[in-house]
Design a protein around this motif. Structure first.
Motif, PDB file in Angstrom:
ATOM      1  N   GLN A 174     142.565  67.448  41.650  1.00 11.95           N
ATOM      2  CA  GLN A 174     143.165  68.634  42.268  1.00 11.95           C
ATOM      3  C   GLN A 174     144.568  68.895  41.717  1.00 11.95           C
ATOM      4  OE1 GLN A 174     142.555  67.431  46.361  1.00 11.95           O
ATOM      5  NE2 GLN A 174     140.821  68.834  46.582  1.00 11.95           N
ATOM      6  N   THR A 175     145.327  67.838  41.471  1.00 14.32           N
ATOM      7  CA  THR A 175     146.665  67.999  40.876  1.00 14.32           C
ATOM      8  C   THR A 175     146.545  68.604  39.486  1.00 14.32           C
ATOM      9  OG1 THR A 175     147.590  66.188  42.161  1.00 14.32           O
ATOM     10  CG2 THR A 175     148.726  66.749  40.112  1.00 14.32           C
ATOM     11  N   TRP A 176     145.602  68.117  38.696  1.00 17.01           N
ATOM     12  CA  TRP A 176     145.369  68.665  37.354  1.00 17.01           C
ATOM     13  C   TRP A 176     144.979  70.140  37.439  1.00 17.01           C
ATOM     14  CZ3 TRP A 176     140.188  69.775  35.687  1.00 17.01           C
ATOM     15  CH2 TRP A 176     140.090  70.212  34.364  1.00 17.01           C
ATOM     16  N   LEU A 177     144.083  70.471  38.367  1.00 20.74           N
ATOM     17  CA  LEU A 177     143.696  71.870  38.534  1.00 20.74           C
ATOM     18  C   LEU A 177     144.906  72.733  38.875  1.00 20.74           C
ATOM     19  CD1 LEU A 177     140.360  71.632  40.553  1.00 20.74           C
ATOM     20  CD2 LEU A 177     140.654  72.655  38.293  1.00 20.74           C
ATOM     21  N   GLU A 178     145.691  72.259  39.847  1.00 21.08           N
ATOM     22  CA  GLU A 178     146.831  73.033  40.324  1.00 21.08           C
ATOM     23  C   GLU A 178     147.913  73.198  39.245  1.00 21.08           C
ATOM     24  OE1 GLU A 178     148.976  73.404  44.613  1.00 21.08           O
ATOM     25  OE2 GLU A 178     148.448  71.399  43.922  1.00 21.08           O
ATOM     26  N   LYS A 179     148.255  72.108  38.573  1.00 17.87           N
ATOM     27  CA  LYS A 179     149.361  72.159  37.610  1.00 17.87           C
ATOM     28  C   LYS A 179     148.963  72.703  36.241  1.00 17.87           C
ATOM     29  CE  LYS A 179     152.233  68.557  39.608  1.00 17.87           C
ATOM     30  NZ  LYS A 179     153.028  67.362  39.312  1.00 17.87           N
ATOM     31  N   ALA A 180     147.800  72.319  35.754  1.00 19.35           N
ATOM     32  CA  ALA A 180     147.407  72.721  34.407  1.00 19.35           C
ATOM     33  C   ALA A 180     146.492  73.941  34.412  1.00 19.35           C
ATOM     34  CB  ALA A 180     146.731  71.550  33.683  1.00 19.35           C
ATOM     35  N   VAL A 181     145.317  73.799  34.983  1.00 20.44           N
ATOM     36  CA  VAL A 181     144.323  74.869  34.902  1.00 20.44           C
ATOM     37  C   VAL A 181     144.830  76.148  35.563  1.00 20.44           C
ATOM     38  CG1 VAL A 181     141.963  75.541  35.495  1.00 20.44           C
ATOM     39  CG2 VAL A 181     142.450  73.179  34.776  1.00 20.44           C
ATOM     40  N   ILE A 182     145.371  76.026  36.783  1.00 19.03           N
ATOM     41  CA  ILE A 182     145.877  77.198  37.494  1.00 19.03           C
ATOM     42  C   ILE A 182     147.340  77.458  37.129  1.00 19.03           C
ATOM     43  CG2 ILE A 182     146.381  78.164  39.785  1.00 19.03           C
ATOM     44  CD1 ILE A 182     143.911  76.491  40.770  1.00 19.03           C
ATOM     45  N   GLY A 218     153.721  72.189  24.204  1.00 19.31           N
ATOM     46  CA  GLY A 218     153.875  70.961  23.415  1.00 19.31           C
ATOM     47  C   GLY A 218     153.550  69.705  24.212  1.00 19.31           C
ATOM     48  N   HIS A 219     153.505  68.580  23.497  1.00 17.47           N
ATOM     49  CA  HIS A 219     153.170  67.307  24.123  1.00 17.47           C
ATOM     50  C   HIS A 219     154.190  66.901  25.191  1.00 17.47           C
ATOM     51  CE1 HIS A 219     150.603  66.948  20.533  1.00 17.47           C
ATOM     52  NE2 HIS A 219     149.814  66.276  21.357  1.00 17.47           N
ATOM     53  N   GLU A 220     155.457  67.104  24.914  1.00 16.80           N
ATOM     54  CA  GLU A 220     156.496  66.717  25.875  1.00 16.80           C
ATOM     55  C   GLU A 220     156.403  67.579  27.132  1.00 16.80           C
ATOM     56  OE1 GLU A 220     159.228  64.674  27.850  1.00 16.80           O
ATOM     57  OE2 GLU A 220     158.287  64.072  25.973  1.00 16.80           O
ATOM     58  N   GLY A 221     156.134  68.849  26.970  1.00 15.68           N
ATOM     59  CA  GLY A 221     155.964  69.733  28.127  1.00 15.68           C
ATOM     60  C   GLY A 221     154.761  69.314  28.965  1.00 15.68           C
ATOM     61  N   TRP A 222     153.686  68.904  28.301  1.00 18.39           N
ATOM     62  CA  TRP A 222     152.504  68.425  29.020  1.00 18.39           C
ATOM     63  C   TRP A 222     152.837  67.178  29.829  1.00 18.39           C
ATOM     64  CZ3 TRP A 222     147.806  70.368  30.105  1.00 18.39           C
ATOM     65  CH2 TRP A 222     146.831  69.505  30.591  1.00 18.39           C
ATOM     66  N   ARG A 223     153.580  66.242  29.222  1.00 11.18           N
ATOM     67  CA  ARG A 223     153.971  65.015  29.933  1.00 11.18           C
ATOM     68  C   ARG A 223     154.851  65.353  31.131  1.00 11.18           C
ATOM     69  NH1 ARG A 223     153.542  62.817  24.761  1.00 11.18           N
ATOM     70  NH2 ARG A 223     155.617  63.440  24.128  1.00 11.18           N
ATOM     71  N   ARG A 224     155.803  66.266  30.942  1.00 11.58           N
ATOM     72  CA  ARG A 224     156.685  66.657  32.051  1.00 11.58           C
ATOM     73  C   ARG A 224     155.905  67.317  33.186  1.00 11.58           C
ATOM     74  NH1 ARG A 224     160.193  68.550  28.020  1.00 11.58           N
ATOM     75  NH2 ARG A 224     159.551  70.663  28.509  1.00 11.58           N
ATOM     76  N   LEU A 225     154.878  68.052  32.832  1.00 14.08           N
ATOM     77  CA  LEU A 225     154.057  68.737  33.824  1.00 14.08           C
ATOM     78  C   LEU A 225     153.487  67.751  34.839  1.00 14.08           C
ATOM     79  CD1 LEU A 225     152.896  71.615  34.414  1.00 14.08           C
ATOM     80  CD2 LEU A 225     150.927  70.961  33.030  1.00 14.08           C
ATOM     81  N   PHE A 226     153.169  66.559  34.386  1.00  9.27           N
ATOM     82  CA  PHE A 226     152.546  65.570  35.260  1.00  9.27           C
ATOM     83  C   PHE A 226     153.458  64.405  35.635  1.00  9.27           C
ATOM     84  CE2 PHE A 226     149.060  67.805  33.274  1.00  9.27           C
ATOM     85  CZ  PHE A 226     148.317  68.136  34.395  1.00  9.27           C
ATOM     86  N   SER A 227     154.707  64.472  35.220  1.00  3.71           N
ATOM     87  CA  SER A 227     155.630  63.390  35.592  1.00  3.71           C
ATOM     88  C   SER A 227     156.044  63.580  37.047  1.00  3.71           C
ATOM     89  CB  SER A 227     156.856  63.382  34.683  1.00  3.71           C
ATOM     90  OG  SER A 227     157.652  64.520  34.927  1.00  3.71           O
ATOM     91  N   THR A 228     156.357  62.471  37.698  1.00  3.06           N
ATOM     92  CA  THR A 228     156.808  62.541  39.084  1.00  3.06           C
ATOM     93  C   THR A 228     158.298  62.251  39.096  1.00  3.06           C
ATOM     94  OG1 THR A 228     156.175  60.240  39.366  1.00  3.06           O
ATOM     95  CG2 THR A 228     154.599  61.885  40.097  1.00  3.06           C
ATOM     96  N   HIS A 229     159.063  63.251  39.446  1.00  2.00           N
ATOM     97  CA  HIS A 229     160.522  63.113  39.490  1.00  2.00           C
ATOM     98  C   HIS A 229     160.951  62.673  40.882  1.00  2.00           C
ATOM     99  CE1 HIS A 229     160.932  64.842  35.544  1.00  2.00           C
ATOM    100  NE2 HIS A 229     160.105  65.818  35.910  1.00  2.00           N
ATOM    101  N   GLY A 230     161.993  61.897  40.913  1.00  2.00           N
ATOM    102  CA  GLY A 230     162.567  61.487  42.182  1.00  2.00           C
ATOM    103  C   GLY A 230     161.801  60.372  42.864  1.00  2.00           C
ATOM    104  N   LYS A 231     160.829  59.802  42.163  1.00  2.00           N
ATOM    105  CA  LYS A 231     160.079  58.698  42.744  1.00  2.00           C
ATOM    106  C   LYS A 231     160.867  57.412  42.577  1.00  2.00           C
ATOM    107  CE  LYS A 231     155.229  57.866  43.104  1.00  2.00           C
ATOM    108  NZ  LYS A 231     153.980  57.665  42.465  1.00  2.00           N
ATOM    109  N   LYS A 232     160.942  56.621  43.627  1.00  2.00           N
ATOM    110  CA  LYS A 232     161.715  55.386  43.557  1.00  2.00           C
ATOM    111  C   LYS A 232     160.839  54.219  43.251  1.00  2.00           C
ATOM    112  CE  LYS A 232     165.240  57.154  46.443  1.00  2.00           C
ATOM    113  NZ  LYS A 232     166.520  56.947  46.798  1.00  2.00           N
TER     114      LYS A 232
END
Length: 188
Positions: A16-24, A174-188
């Motif tokens: 669902q995360t992939w659908l929401e962030k990438a596909v949609i 690009g590859h870096e943008g794809w990685r950022r799309l799925f990175s989790t920021h602010g996670k401890k």
């Protein structure tokens, strides 16, 4: 060494995360948002460990989708995290899937779209960013109603241009943008 266990709920959540962030989110499929928002996507995590068992699951899901009310189940994602992990084996299985459609007399009513973590279009290199339009977190078979696809294409001006737009979107990202799309920021 065995892979770590991932629960079916976590597999669905990642999908669902992939659908929401990438596909949609990247508008790779302009037809995906409506069934996602209306919760008309059936997510099935197959426990299959062999192609033969996956075929049984596929047949069951094809029959379920064919019999279901489209208002309840518009489309199905048959996610199979433990079988056909090799993209070439997966790609070969697509012929088996098409055969199942014919055997069930569903050819022309349902079609199978393909998504895999190692998806590679013919004529591309493994790491070409364009392949990421069809790269999903787990191998999956997307079962679509032909009637719904036809309606969506009719309602979308220049549907044939979607593929080219997607390739341009991925090249810009690009590859870096794809990685950022799925990175989790602010996670401890």
């Amino acid at each position: 060494m065995t892979a770590p266990f991932i629960s079916p709920a976590d597999i669905v959540a990642a999908t669902q995360t992939w659908l929401e962030k990438a596909v949609i989110g990247l508008n790779l499929c302009p037809f995906a948002k409506a069934p996602f928002v209306k919760e008309q996507i059936r997510y099935v995590v197959s426990q299959a460990r062999t192609p033969e068992d996956l075929l049984k699951d596929l047949i069951s899901e094809l029959e379920t989708l064919a019999e279901a009310n489209p208002e309840q189940i518009e489309t199905t994602l048959l996610i199979h995290p433990a079988v056909l992990l090799d993209f070439l084996d997966y790609n070969d299985f697509l012929d088996v899937a098409d055969g199942a459609l014919e055997d069930l007399d569903l050819d022309g009513q349902i079609q199978v779209a393909s998504f895999h973590p190692d998806y590679q279009f013919a004529g591309t290199e493994v790491d070409d960013i364009e392949n990421y339009t069809n790269r999903s977190p787990f191998p999956m078979l997307h079962l679509l109603r032909e009637e719904s696809v036809d309606k969506a294409v009719l309602s979308f001006p220049d549907a044939d241009a979607i593929y080219e737009k997607n390739m341009e979107t991925m090249r810009t990202l690009g590859h870096e943008g794809w990685r950022r799309l799925f990175s989790t920021h602010g996670k401890k």
